[in-house]
Write a protein that holds these residues in place. Structure first.
Motif, PDB file in Angstrom:
ATOM      1  N   PHE A  64       0.830  -1.206   0.000  1.00  0.00           N
ATOM      2  CA  PHE A  64       0.000   0.000   0.000  1.00  0.00           C
ATOM      3  C   PHE A  64       0.869   1.264   0.000  1.00  0.00           C
ATOM      4  CE2 PHE A  64      -3.833  -2.349   1.848  1.00  0.00           C
ATOM      5  CZ  PHE A  64      -4.647  -2.100   0.766  1.00  0.00           C
ATOM      6  N   LYS A  65       1.940   1.229   0.795  1.00  0.00           N
ATOM      7  CA  LYS A  65       2.799   2.416   0.932  1.00  0.00           C
ATOM      8  C   LYS A  65       3.492   2.747  -0.395  1.00  0.00           C
ATOM      9  CE  LYS A  65       4.576   2.608   5.160  1.00  0.00           C
ATOM     10  NZ  LYS A  65       5.519   2.335   6.238  1.00  0.00           N
ATOM     11  N   LEU A  66       4.057   1.736  -1.030  1.00  0.00           N
ATOM     12  CA  LEU A  66       4.722   1.951  -2.327  1.00  0.00           C
ATOM     13  C   LEU A  66       3.728   2.437  -3.379  1.00  0.00           C
ATOM     14  CD1 LEU A  66       7.106  -1.146  -2.572  1.00  0.00           C
ATOM     15  CD2 LEU A  66       7.794   1.253  -2.409  1.00  0.00           C
ATOM     16  N   THR A  67       2.519   1.864  -3.348  1.00  0.00           N
ATOM     17  CA  THR A  67       1.470   2.279  -4.290  1.00  0.00           C
ATOM     18  C   THR A  67       1.136   3.757  -4.080  1.00  0.00           C
ATOM     19  OG1 THR A  67       0.567   0.035  -4.326  1.00  0.00           O
ATOM     20  CG2 THR A  67      -0.883   1.790  -5.074  1.00  0.00           C
ATOM     21  N   ALA A  68       0.986   4.131  -2.808  1.00  0.00           N
ATOM     22  CA  ALA A  68       0.678   5.527  -2.484  1.00  0.00           C
ATOM     23  C   ALA A  68       1.750   6.472  -3.020  1.00  0.00           C
ATOM     24  CB  ALA A  68       0.553   5.694  -0.966  1.00  0.00           C
ATOM     25  N   MET A  69       3.001   6.138  -2.762  1.00  0.00           N
ATOM     26  CA  MET A  69       4.105   7.014  -3.179  1.00  0.00           C
ATOM     27  C   MET A  69       4.165   7.145  -4.706  1.00  0.00           C
ATOM     28  SD  MET A  69       4.861   7.823  -0.244  1.00  0.00           S
ATOM     29  CE  MET A  69       6.064   9.052  -0.609  1.00  0.00           C
ATOM     30  N   GLY A  84      -3.591   8.473  -3.738  1.00  0.00           N
ATOM     31  CA  GLY A  84      -2.386   8.286  -2.924  1.00  0.00           C
ATOM     32  C   GLY A  84      -2.686   8.344  -1.440  1.00  0.00           C
ATOM     33  N   THR A  85      -3.518   9.305  -1.051  1.00  0.00           N
ATOM     34  CA  THR A  85      -3.911   9.417   0.359  1.00  0.00           C
ATOM     35  C   THR A  85      -4.697   8.186   0.796  1.00  0.00           C
ATOM     36  OG1 THR A  85      -3.936  11.830   0.270  1.00  0.00           O
ATOM     37  CG2 THR A  85      -5.213  10.810   2.028  1.00  0.00           C
ATOM     38  N   ALA A  86      -5.611   7.728  -0.064  1.00  0.00           N
ATOM     39  CA  ALA A  86      -6.379   6.514   0.256  1.00  0.00           C
ATOM     40  C   ALA A  86      -5.437   5.346   0.520  1.00  0.00           C
ATOM     41  CB  ALA A  86      -7.343   6.175  -0.882  1.00  0.00           C
ATOM     42  N   MET A  87      -4.459   5.168  -0.369  1.00  0.00           N
ATOM     43  CA  MET A  87      -3.515   4.045  -0.222  1.00  0.00           C
ATOM     44  C   MET A  87      -2.646   4.216   1.030  1.00  0.00           C
ATOM     45  SD  MET A  87      -4.132   2.012  -2.786  1.00  0.00           S
ATOM     46  CE  MET A  87      -5.172   2.182  -4.248  1.00  0.00           C
ATOM     47  N   MET A  88      -2.253   5.450   1.334  1.00  0.00           N
ATOM     48  CA  MET A  88      -1.422   5.695   2.517  1.00  0.00           C
ATOM     49  C   MET A  88      -2.213   5.401   3.793  1.00  0.00           C
ATOM     50  SD  MET A  88       1.597   6.242   3.312  1.00  0.00           S
ATOM     51  CE  MET A  88       2.578   7.032   2.050  1.00  0.00           C
ATOM     52  N   GLU A  89      -3.474   5.815   3.820  1.00  0.00           N
ATOM     53  CA  GLU A  89      -4.313   5.531   5.000  1.00  0.00           C
ATOM     54  C   GLU A  89      -4.564   4.023   5.130  1.00  0.00           C
ATOM     55  OE1 GLU A  89      -5.074   7.691   7.418  1.00  0.00           O
ATOM     56  OE2 GLU A  89      -3.873   9.099   6.257  1.00  0.00           O
ATOM     57  N   MET A  90      -4.705   3.352   3.981  1.00  0.00           N
ATOM     58  CA  MET A  90      -4.894   1.894   4.022  1.00  0.00           C
ATOM     59  C   MET A  90      -3.611   1.211   4.500  1.00  0.00           C
ATOM     60  SD  MET A  90      -7.602   0.977   0.980  1.00  0.00           S
ATOM     61  CE  MET A  90      -6.870   1.735  -0.451  1.00  0.00           C
ATOM     62  N   ALA A  91      -2.469   1.776   4.140  1.00  0.00           N
ATOM     63  CA  ALA A  91      -1.198   1.242   4.642  1.00  0.00           C
ATOM     64  C   ALA A  91      -1.141   1.344   6.165  1.00  0.00           C
ATOM     65  CB  ALA A  91      -0.021   1.999   4.019  1.00  0.00           C
ATOM     66  N   ILE A 103      -9.726  -1.514   6.625  1.00  0.00           N
ATOM     67  CA  ILE A 103      -8.675  -0.965   5.750  1.00  0.00           C
ATOM     68  C   ILE A 103      -9.306  -0.067   4.689  1.00  0.00           C
ATOM     69  CG2 ILE A 103      -6.934  -1.570   4.014  1.00  0.00           C
ATOM     70  CD1 ILE A 103      -6.220  -4.016   5.772  1.00  0.00           C
ATOM     71  N   LEU A 104     -10.378  -0.544   4.054  1.00  0.00           N
ATOM     72  CA  LEU A 104     -11.049   0.278   3.036  1.00  0.00           C
ATOM     73  C   LEU A 104     -11.706   1.507   3.655  1.00  0.00           C
ATOM     74  CD1 LEU A 104     -12.636  -2.459   0.727  1.00  0.00           C
ATOM     75  CD2 LEU A 104     -10.693  -0.971   0.189  1.00  0.00           C
ATOM     76  N   GLU A 105     -12.251   1.350   4.856  1.00  0.00           N
ATOM     77  CA  GLU A 105     -12.856   2.503   5.546  1.00  0.00           C
ATOM     78  C   GLU A 105     -11.811   3.585   5.822  1.00  0.00           C
ATOM     79  OE1 GLU A 105     -16.626   0.483   7.925  1.00  0.00           O
ATOM     80  OE2 GLU A 105     -14.659   0.450   8.867  1.00  0.00           O
ATOM     81  N   ALA A 106     -10.596   3.152   6.142  1.00  0.00           N
ATOM     82  CA  ALA A 106      -9.514   4.120   6.367  1.00  0.00           C
ATOM     83  C   ALA A 106      -9.194   4.868   5.073  1.00  0.00           C
ATOM     84  CB  ALA A 106      -8.268   3.404   6.889  1.00  0.00           C
ATOM     85  N   GLY A 107      -9.227   4.146   3.938  1.00  0.00           N
ATOM     86  CA  GLY A 107      -9.008   4.778   2.638  1.00  0.00           C
ATOM     87  C   GLY A 107     -10.082   5.813   2.331  1.00  0.00           C
ATOM     88  N   LEU A 108     -11.331   5.436   2.590  1.00  0.00           N
ATOM     89  CA  LEU A 108     -12.464   6.336   2.371  1.00  0.00           C
ATOM     90  C   LEU A 108     -12.319   7.607   3.211  1.00  0.00           C
ATOM     91  CD1 LEU A 108     -15.446   6.803   1.289  1.00  0.00           C
ATOM     92  CD2 LEU A 108     -16.198   5.687   3.377  1.00  0.00           C
ATOM     93  N   ALA A 109     -11.992   7.427   4.498  1.00  0.00           N
ATOM     94  CA  ALA A 109     -11.834   8.578   5.394  1.00  0.00           C
ATOM     95  C   ALA A 109     -10.706   9.492   4.905  1.00  0.00           C
ATOM     96  CB  ALA A 109     -11.557   8.102   6.815  1.00  0.00           C
TER      97      ALA A 109
END
Length: 195
Positions: A64-69, A84-91, A103-109
């Motif tokens: 998730f972190k690499l995807t975000a970056m 990117g923010t969604a992926m970072m929050e999911m990370a 995990i998906l809820e964190a991305g949404l938030a």
């Protein structure tokens, strides 16, 4: 639940869908945006793919972190920072759980906070929120994903570039919601919800 394998598979499938539909995504973006959503997302997913291959991450969090970056550095417009923010929050969320929903809820938030927006404003949230709701209720289907995207046609945009055209944005599908549909389809196809 998220695993290294099904998350990598999800991202591969997502890249395939973006590549296949990049012209269509940019067409959707033309009347209400800059007309570059498809090309931007394709460039971003290419960077994600290269990053995952060269670094070969061994945890869900690292993927998730690499995807975000990669997305933040390569995708222009609002989509890069939002995805990117969604992926970072999911990370961050995946540090303590491998359960899909939190995990998906964190991305949404993350998207809501970064975009300072809510569902109902003709953005990618109009796919994310109903999709996550459907997951919560055990009702996620291809049809539910498609109807959420279709529903963005009836919304007047109040956020982002599309808000400049206001009422004239009605009748157009939101490109960010459409690319988000490909993401949720990819999660389904990769078996993320099967575990």
């Amino acid at each position: 639940m998220f695993t290294v394998d099904n998350l990598k598979k999800t991202l591969d499938l997502f890249k395939e869908k973006i590549d296949k539909n990049k012209d269509y995504l940019s067409e959707l973006d033309t009347p209400i945006g800059d007309g570059d959503h498809g090309n931007n997302m394709a460039r971003g997913m290419e960077a994600v793919s290269e990053s995952l291959q060269s670094k070969d991450p061994e945890t869900v969090q690292d993927i998730f972190k690499l995807t975000a970056m990669a997305l933040i550095s390569k995708v222009g417009g609002a989509s890069g920072p939002l995805y990117g923010t969604a992926m970072m929050e999911m990370a961050k969320a995946s540090a303590t759980t491998s359960e899909v929903l939190p995990i998906l809820e964190a991305g949404l938030a993350g998207i809501e906070k970064r975009g300072n927006s809510q569902p109902g404003e003709k953005t990618m949230l109009d796919e994310w929120a109903p999709a996550i709701d459907a997951i919560r209720n055990g009702k996620l289907t291809e049809a539910s994903l498609e109807s959420a995207v279709e529903a963005t046609k009836d919304i007047a945009a109040t956020k982002g570039r599309a808000s400049y055209v206001g009422e004239r944005s009605i009748g157009h599908i939101d490109p960010g919601a459409m690319s988000s549909m490909y993401f949720f389809q990819s999660l389904m196809e990769a078996g993320v919800f099967d575990e």
